[in-house]
Scaffold this motif. Sequence first.
Motif, PDB file in Angstrom:
ATOM      1  N   LEU A 156       0.809  -1.214   0.000  1.00 15.08           N
ATOM      2  CA  LEU A 156       0.000   0.000   0.000  1.00 15.08           C
ATOM      3  C   LEU A 156       0.847   1.270   0.000  1.00 15.08           C
ATOM      4  O   LEU A 156       0.331   2.359  -0.175  1.00 15.08           O
ATOM      5  N   SER A 157       2.155   1.099   0.177  1.00 17.60           N
ATOM      6  CA  SER A 157       3.000   2.289   0.272  1.00 17.60           C
ATOM      7  C   SER A 157       3.496   2.754  -1.094  1.00 17.60           C
ATOM      8  O   SER A 157       4.157   3.778  -1.195  1.00 17.60           O
ATOM      9  N   ILE A 158       3.140   2.013  -2.124  1.00 16.75           N
ATOM     10  CA  ILE A 158       3.713   2.331  -3.445  1.00 16.75           C
ATOM     11  C   ILE A 158       3.399   3.752  -3.899  1.00 16.75           C
ATOM     12  O   ILE A 158       4.249   4.431  -4.474  1.00 16.75           O
ATOM     13  N   THR A 159       2.191   4.209  -3.647  1.00 19.40           N
ATOM     14  CA  THR A 159       1.831   5.562  -4.117  1.00 19.40           C
ATOM     15  C   THR A 159       2.759   6.612  -3.506  1.00 19.40           C
ATOM     16  O   THR A 159       3.187   7.532  -4.194  1.00 19.40           O
ATOM     17  N   GLU A 160       3.054   6.415  -2.226  1.00 18.51           N
ATOM     18  CA  GLU A 160       3.959   7.368  -1.582  1.00 18.51           C
ATOM     19  C   GLU A 160       5.342   7.349  -2.205  1.00 18.51           C
ATOM     20  O   GLU A 160       5.959   8.392  -2.421  1.00 18.51           O
ATOM     21  N   LEU A 161       5.813   6.132  -2.482  1.00 20.63           N
ATOM     22  CA  LEU A 161       7.135   6.014  -3.105  1.00 20.63           C
ATOM     23  C   LEU A 161       7.166   6.742  -4.443  1.00 20.63           C
ATOM     24  O   LEU A 161       8.105   7.473  -4.753  1.00 20.63           O
ATOM     25  N   LEU A 162       6.096   6.568  -5.210  1.00 15.51           N
ATOM     26  CA  LEU A 162       6.039   7.219  -6.522  1.00 15.51           C
ATOM     27  C   LEU A 162       5.986   8.735  -6.390  1.00 15.51           C
ATOM     28  O   LEU A 162       6.593   9.464  -7.158  1.00 15.51           O
ATOM     29  N   GLN A 163       5.242   9.181  -5.386  1.00 11.30           N
ATOM     30  CA  GLN A 163       5.166  10.627  -5.156  1.00 11.30           C
ATOM     31  C   GLN A 163       6.533  11.184  -4.807  1.00 11.30           C
ATOM     32  O   GLN A 163       6.948  12.229  -5.305  1.00 11.30           O
ATOM     33  N   ASP A 164       7.258  10.466  -3.925  1.00  8.08           N
ATOM     34  CA  ASP A 164       8.600  10.898  -3.537  1.00  8.08           C
ATOM     35  C   ASP A 164       9.546  10.898  -4.718  1.00  8.08           C
ATOM     36  O   ASP A 164      10.268  11.863  -4.968  1.00  8.08           O
ATOM     37  N   ARG A 165       9.524   9.798  -5.441  1.00 12.69           N
ATOM     38  CA  ARG A 165      10.546   9.564  -6.437  1.00 12.69           C
ATOM     39  C   ARG A 165      10.355  10.422  -7.677  1.00 12.69           C
ATOM     40  O   ARG A 165      11.291  10.981  -8.212  1.00 12.69           O
ATOM     41  N   TYR A 166       9.121  10.511  -8.118  1.00  9.48           N
ATOM     42  CA  TYR A 166       8.868  11.212  -9.376  1.00  9.48           C
ATOM     43  C   TYR A 166       8.029  12.467  -9.203  1.00  9.48           C
ATOM     44  O   TYR A 166       7.574  13.059 -10.170  1.00  9.48           O
ATOM     45  N   HIS A 167       7.794  12.815  -7.961  1.00  6.67           N
ATOM     46  CA  HIS A 167       7.023  14.025  -7.673  1.00  6.67           C
ATOM     47  C   HIS A 167       5.689  14.054  -8.405  1.00  6.67           C
ATOM     48  O   HIS A 167       5.282  15.070  -8.965  1.00  6.67           O
ATOM     49  N   ILE A 168       5.040  12.906  -8.399  1.00  8.74           N
ATOM     50  CA  ILE A 168       3.728  12.815  -9.018  1.00  8.74           C
ATOM     51  C   ILE A 168       2.679  13.195  -7.980  1.00  8.74           C
ATOM     52  O   ILE A 168       2.690  12.689  -6.865  1.00  8.74           O
ATOM     53  N   ASP A 169       1.830  14.110  -8.329  1.00 12.94           N
ATOM     54  CA  ASP A 169       0.733  14.488  -7.419  1.00 12.94           C
ATOM     55  C   ASP A 169      -0.568  13.880  -7.967  1.00 12.94           C
ATOM     56  O   ASP A 169      -1.242  14.462  -8.804  1.00 12.94           O
ATOM     57  N   PHE A 170      -0.884  12.697  -7.467  1.00 10.97           N
ATOM     58  CA  PHE A 170      -2.020  11.947  -8.015  1.00 10.97           C
ATOM     59  C   PHE A 170      -3.321  12.727  -7.945  1.00 10.97           C
ATOM     60  O   PHE A 170      -4.048  12.840  -8.919  1.00 10.97           O
ATOM     61  N   GLU A 171      -3.589  13.259  -6.780  1.00  5.96           N
ATOM     62  CA  GLU A 171      -4.867  13.969  -6.608  1.00  5.96           C
ATOM     63  C   GLU A 171      -4.988  15.103  -7.620  1.00  5.96           C
ATOM     64  O   GLU A 171      -6.048  15.314  -8.193  1.00  5.96           O
ATOM     65  N   LYS A 172      -3.890  15.809  -7.815  1.00  2.64           N
ATOM     66  CA  LYS A 172      -3.898  16.921  -8.759  1.00  2.64           C
ATOM     67  C   LYS A 172      -4.117  16.419 -10.187  1.00  2.64           C
ATOM     68  O   LYS A 172      -4.957  16.940 -10.918  1.00  2.64           O
ATOM     69  N   ASN A 173      -3.361  15.388 -10.555  1.00  2.00           N
ATOM     70  CA  ASN A 173      -3.510  14.826 -11.901  1.00  2.00           C
ATOM     71  C   ASN A 173      -4.934  14.359 -12.162  1.00  2.00           C
ATOM     72  O   ASN A 173      -5.495  14.605 -13.219  1.00  2.00           O
ATOM     73  N   ILE A 174      -5.496  13.684 -11.177  1.00  2.00           N
ATOM     74  CA  ILE A 174      -6.852  13.186 -11.353  1.00  2.00           C
ATOM     75  C   ILE A 174      -7.833  14.341 -11.518  1.00  2.00           C
ATOM     76  O   ILE A 174      -8.639  14.362 -12.438  1.00  2.00           O
ATOM     77  N   GLU A 213      -7.327  17.217 -12.556  1.00  2.00           N
ATOM     78  CA  GLU A 213      -7.127  17.965 -13.802  1.00  2.00           C
ATOM     79  C   GLU A 213      -7.326  17.084 -15.038  1.00  2.00           C
ATOM     80  O   GLU A 213      -7.091  17.510 -16.158  1.00  2.00           O
ATOM     81  N   GLY A 214      -7.719  15.830 -14.782  1.00  3.46           N
ATOM     82  CA  GLY A 214      -7.990  14.923 -15.894  1.00  3.46           C
ATOM     83  C   GLY A 214      -6.756  14.444 -16.617  1.00  3.46           C
ATOM     84  O   GLY A 214      -6.835  13.891 -17.707  1.00  3.46           O
ATOM     85  N   LYS A 215      -5.590  14.662 -16.019  1.00  6.78           N
ATOM     86  CA  LYS A 215      -4.352  14.204 -16.656  1.00  6.78           C
ATOM     87  C   LYS A 215      -4.140  12.717 -16.390  1.00  6.78           C
ATOM     88  O   LYS A 215      -4.653  12.180 -15.402  1.00  6.78           O
ATOM     89  N   PRO A 216      -3.361  12.057 -17.243  1.00  3.91           N
ATOM     90  CA  PRO A 216      -3.023  10.663 -16.950  1.00  3.91           C
ATOM     91  C   PRO A 216      -2.147  10.603 -15.691  1.00  3.91           C
ATOM     92  O   PRO A 216      -1.399  11.533 -15.407  1.00  3.91           O
ATOM     93  N   LEU A 217      -2.238   9.492 -14.960  1.00  2.00           N
ATOM     94  CA  LEU A 217      -1.514   9.408 -13.692  1.00  2.00           C
ATOM     95  C   LEU A 217      -0.011   9.275 -13.884  1.00  2.00           C
ATOM     96  O   LEU A 217       0.770   9.699 -13.049  1.00  2.00           O
ATOM     97  N   PHE A 218       0.394   8.670 -15.001  1.00  2.00           N
ATOM     98  CA  PHE A 218       1.816   8.571 -15.281  1.00  2.00           C
ATOM     99  C   PHE A 218       2.094   9.176 -16.635  1.00  2.00           C
ATOM    100  O   PHE A 218       1.579   8.711 -17.653  1.00  2.00           O
ATOM    101  N   GLY A 219       2.914  10.210 -16.587  1.00  2.00           N
ATOM    102  CA  GLY A 219       3.181  11.036 -17.758  1.00  2.00           C
ATOM    103  C   GLY A 219       3.274  10.238 -19.049  1.00  2.00           C
ATOM    104  O   GLY A 219       2.256   9.968 -19.689  1.00  2.00           O
ATOM    105  N   LYS A 220       4.474   9.832 -19.417  1.00  2.00           N
ATOM    106  CA  LYS A 220       4.656   9.226 -20.726  1.00  2.00           C
ATOM    107  C   LYS A 220       4.701   7.707 -20.654  1.00  2.00           C
ATOM    108  O   LYS A 220       4.248   7.017 -21.536  1.00  2.00           O
ATOM    109  N   ASN A 221       5.286   7.198 -19.589  1.00  2.00           N
ATOM    110  CA  ASN A 221       5.489   5.751 -19.576  1.00  2.00           C
ATOM    111  C   ASN A 221       5.151   5.130 -18.222  1.00  2.00           C
ATOM    112  O   ASN A 221       5.210   5.752 -17.186  1.00  2.00           O
TER     113      ASN A 221
END
Lengths: 219, 219
Positions: A169-187, A189-197
């Motif tokens: 369950l900690s994977i989302t946090e790791l991704l946020q840390d590592r790639y600075h992905i803000d899931f809530e924001k992306n969602i 704004e209708g953006k895909p959760l993972f940029g290109k790949n």
Amino acid sequence: MPKETFYNLSEEKRNRFVQIALEEFAYRDFQAASITQIVKKLGIAKGSVYQYFDDKLDLWLYLKKYSEEIKISYITSLKREDYPNFWEYYRAMYLHGINFDLEHPLCSLLLYRIGFKESSEQVKPYLHTWKEEAKIFFRQWIEAEKKLGTFEEGIATDIIVHFLLTMSLSITELLQDRYHIDFEKNISEGKPLFGKNKEELIKAVNDLIFLMERALKIN
Amino acid sequence: MPKETFYNLSEEKRNRFVQIALEEFAYRDFQAASITQIVKKLGIAKGSVYQYFDDKLDLWLYLKKYSEEIKISYITSLKREDYPNFWEYYRAMYLHGINFDLEHPLCSLLLYRIGFKESSEQVKPYLHTWKEEAKIFFRQWIEAEKKLGTFEEGIATDIIVHFLLTMSLSITELLQDRYHIDFEKNISEGKPLFGKNKEELIKAVNDLIFLMERALKIN
DNA sequence: TAAAAAAATGACTACATAGTCATTTTTAAC
DNA sequence: GTTAAAAATGACTATGTAGTCATTTTTTTA
């Protein structure tokens, strides 16, 4: 339970309703989520909501069940016997499970909130159900695997369950840390959760499972 | 920042105020926590709160800082050079850190909420600060330890940080699962957090650190 | 003791919420 | 086209909230 009026709605209307309601409840506490805001976004009268549902709790319970059913359909589709060992299977399940998050981000967020963040008095009785169920499922599974010699002997089942669930369950946090992905924001704004790949995601999953395997496997 | 009036209060009054306010904010969302309820419990007039603090956010920020300062005082008291290796040190820090939770349960709950459960719009800008700081602290520490050969080579620093933090913070859940301890209930009823002995706690810590060590150490 | 400063008070404002229900509009049946 | 059932409406109630401020009470100063 929703009233008949709700099910009589056209699929289009019903989906729109569910979508907007999910948005509200995914981003806010039960208490903070507002029926008033939902009807404003939908452009319908407030009374309509109460033609569809008994009250706020009834709506929340519907959205919870709705999301859970979708999630379950993702999880139960892989079979253990198709994989050579536990870790291959786990990796496959993990990656497959993430498709749920990618394809139903609002449902994913809602369940995450219910599992970890929710603390409103009104919904307390309904909070721990799915986590408990997940634990029971994991426990049975791990006890079966133990007989196959998957895990180092002497590590208690409860700690394996705890460890696997916590790490998974900690994977989302790791991704946020590592790639600075803000899931809530992306969602929102209708953006895909993972940029290109999706490779970043796969790498993170592999890194985590690598550690899990080291921690639990027989030397 | 609290106003001068707050600091002019007698220590007794001030402590009582902080205690009751902590209770309210430890168990509820920022949004859901109620100044009205706090003054009811305290038996004072609502206006008094606004003689002490600018507004609700000001009070929340004070309680946050108050709790953080206590927590920091617990963490910084052990020195690395007094321990033969990383894992002994980590175990000691862990157990020592838990004293904070035992002796300041409301502060602990508040920080837990801020770190994991809070999602009120008004406090969003203040949420991730302590976790970020913890990560920076861990990162430096682990980079230094890497040179001493504590960890298996090839495991990236960021995943070690993530792994250690995640596992460490999961202990309360493990204890709840294993011994059916309901911390929030015990705290609100004034009961001790661990019935008769701390041995359960120590066992759980050891079990967790055992797995962490297996996952990260050099074979 | 008297005057001045500090602190406590609680009725009040302005606002937001969940839920109600008599009325109107839309849809379906004949 | 007429009637009856179903659905949508939105003004309204009751309740809760954060924050204000003129007034009163308490404490300090002289």
